[in-house]
Design an enzyme around this catalytic site. Structure first.
Site, PDB file in Angstrom:
ATOM      1  CE  LYS A 109     -64.903   2.262  44.134  1.00  0.00           C
ATOM      2  NZ  LYS A 109     -66.390   2.613  44.463  1.00  0.00           N
ATOM      3  CG  ASP A 114     -68.999   4.082  47.125  1.00  0.00           C
ATOM      4  OD1 ASP A 114     -69.876   2.768  47.481  1.00  0.00           O
ATOM      5  OD2 ASP A 114     -68.071   4.149  46.744  1.00  0.00           O
ATOM      6  CE  LYS A 139     -64.751   5.445  46.592  1.00  0.00           C
ATOM      7  NZ  LYS A 139     -66.188   5.825  46.036  1.00  0.00           N
TER       8      LYS A 139
END
Length: 324
Positions: free
Chosen positions: A260, A161, A224
């Site tokens: 996400k 991430d 995300k």
């Protein structure tokens, strides 16, 4: 809301990327050529979808699906190997008294704790994700970010991430952001890359759409919303804009990208609202942990409590499940 598909949409992502990333001016022209987001319309549609309710058997299925999409996370300076092992045990068996409860999708830790997490979830199917690239600020050199990523992958991370350089993005230096994502993606090897936009700092829905497309063009496997360190984080309208982006990106390029939302998702009701949003915006093809995740560790206990209520007709005490 209406979808957006580029004229001549069969060219594929590599050709499109070559065209638009040839210079900062070309990239800026493409991103600012995307249709503007109707803020009133996005807010209204997200609010309307947020009122949908799911009952009985369908609710039970939604709860299990949401559990299977959770990225169970600990990202604190006081994290220890013992804390990570305990979190991983919960990820594999969220309710040790009930083997029918699905495992979560992944655990997420800092790079130096990846090896501990990999060992703890080995053979379970739970993925190990690691934040890298000077999380959460992203304020470091590209060399440091690439090294951070490579160390996490070498330790066994299945997913990385990364955070984008919001300062560069907001200054209009889109090519710098693009090239950093490309470099981090290369350092990931076979690991999947989730690109954190930190939408709470992007100020407008138009910027959220532009950053989503930028991340996808550069090779991100997921987009995300947030680090969880900045508010507002995973709001319904922002998630709606990102879901529209992945839907339209698939129609334009033929490549599917996951989403996400992370931060601020605390209750079963919040999680189910997100599932409804996915189904009604991108379609049920995204209703799978491979394509949609919930970055919301605190929501897991509420999902477990609601699931047990479905089974027994009563709630357990607040200390029945381990605290996160």
């Amino acid at each position: 809301m209406e979808s957006f598909v580029l004229v001549g949409d069969a060219r594929g992502v590599s050709t499109l990327t070559t065209d638009v990333a040839s210079s900062n001016a070309a990239l800026r022209g493409f991103l600012h050529g995307l249709p503007g987001v109707d803020k009133v319309g996005a807010d209204a549609r997200a609010a309307m979808l947020g009122t949908r309710s799911i009952k009985t058997t369908a609710k039970r299925q939604a709860i299990d699906l949401a559990i299977s999409m959770v990225d169970l996370t600990t990202l604190e300076g006081a994290d220890t190997p013992g804390k990570v092992r305990a979190m991983c045990a919960k990820a594999v068996h969220p309710d040790p008294s009930n083997p029918d409860v699905p495992r979560v999708a992944a655990v997420c830790v800092y790079p130096d704790l990846v090896a501990e997490a990999v060992q703890a979830v080995r053979g379970s199917g739970v993925k190990v994700a690691s934040v890298a690239t000077a999380f959460p600020s992203g304020r470091s050199s590209l060399e440091v970010k690439v090294t951070d990523t490579a160390l996490a992958v070498a330790a066994g991370a299945h997913e990385v991430d990364m955070v984008i350089d919001r300062g560069a993005f907001l200054a209009g230096d889109y090519l710098k952001v693009f090239e950093e994502i490309v470099a981090i993606k290369a350092a990931c090897g076979d690991a999947h890359l989730k690109v954190i936009l930190e939408t709470g700092e992007l100020a407008t829905y138009d910027n959220v759409r532009r950053a989503s497309w930028l991340a996808m063009l550069a090779g991100g496997d997921f987009i995300k919303t947030s680090t969880g360190k900045v508010q507002p984080a995973a709001t319904l309208p922002v998630t709606l804009v990102m879901l529209e982006a992945v839907r339209d990106f698939l129609a334009t390029t033929g490549r599917k990208v996951g989403v996400k939302p992370a931060g601020g998702i605390r209750t079963t009701k919040d999680a189910i609202k997100m599932l409804v949003l996915v189904n009604e915006t991108a379609g049920d093809g995204w209703l799978h942990p491979d394509w949609f995740r919930l970055g919301a560790s605190s929501v897991l206990n509420d999902l477990l409590m609601q699931r047990q209520k479905q089974d027994t007709g009563r709630y357990s005490g607040p200390d029945y499940f381990t605290l996160d």
